[in-house]
Design a protein around this motif. Structure first.
Motif: not given
Length: 123
Positions: A85-109
């Motif tokens: 029952g989780c949201l899901f996303i893949e990211c890269s801490a190194k390149t910052r790909v999808n890092v901001q989206q992780c938090f945005e999706e979490l706050v929206l939920k």
């Protein structure tokens, strides 16, 4: 080994201050054992330590910048996230790909889940 970190973060949203307790659990898409530990360790600990049965959970796969070394497929991660029952996303801490989206999706939920939002507003 599983990367786990716990943080409390305050976010301003719509003129309201939200208190987010974030249990940061990330698996490495290039290391099978970090994914295996999710079901053996992480899922049980979330159930044990969560103070809110309706908490928002998000599974995050890290190191997508190392696609050539990937051993955990996106499809199997999505299936596991659905089972938990989780949201899901893949990211890269190194390149910052999808890092901001992780938090945005979490706050929206959180904003879309009334009893979780009510607890977050009691900051």
């Amino acid at each position: 080994m599983l990367g786990v970190d716990f943080k409390v973060k305050y976010v301003m949203m719509g003129g309201k201050k939200l208190k987010l307790a974030i249990w940061d659990t990330v698996y490495d898409v290039t290391r099978r054992e970090t994914f295996t530990n999710l079901s053996e360790i992480w899922a049980k600990e979330v159930d044990l330590y969560s103070t809110n049965p309706d908490c928002i959970k998000m599974l995050v796969g890290n190191k997508v910048d190392k696609e050539a070394d990937r051993v955990v497929t996106k499809k199997e991660a999505i299936n596991f996230a659905r089972e938990c029952g989780c949201l899901f996303i893949e990211c890269s801490a190194k390149t910052r790909v999808n890092v901001q989206q992780c938090f945005e999706e979490l706050v929206l939920k959180v904003l879309d889940t009334p009893n979780v939002l009510a607890r977050a507003l009691r900051a």
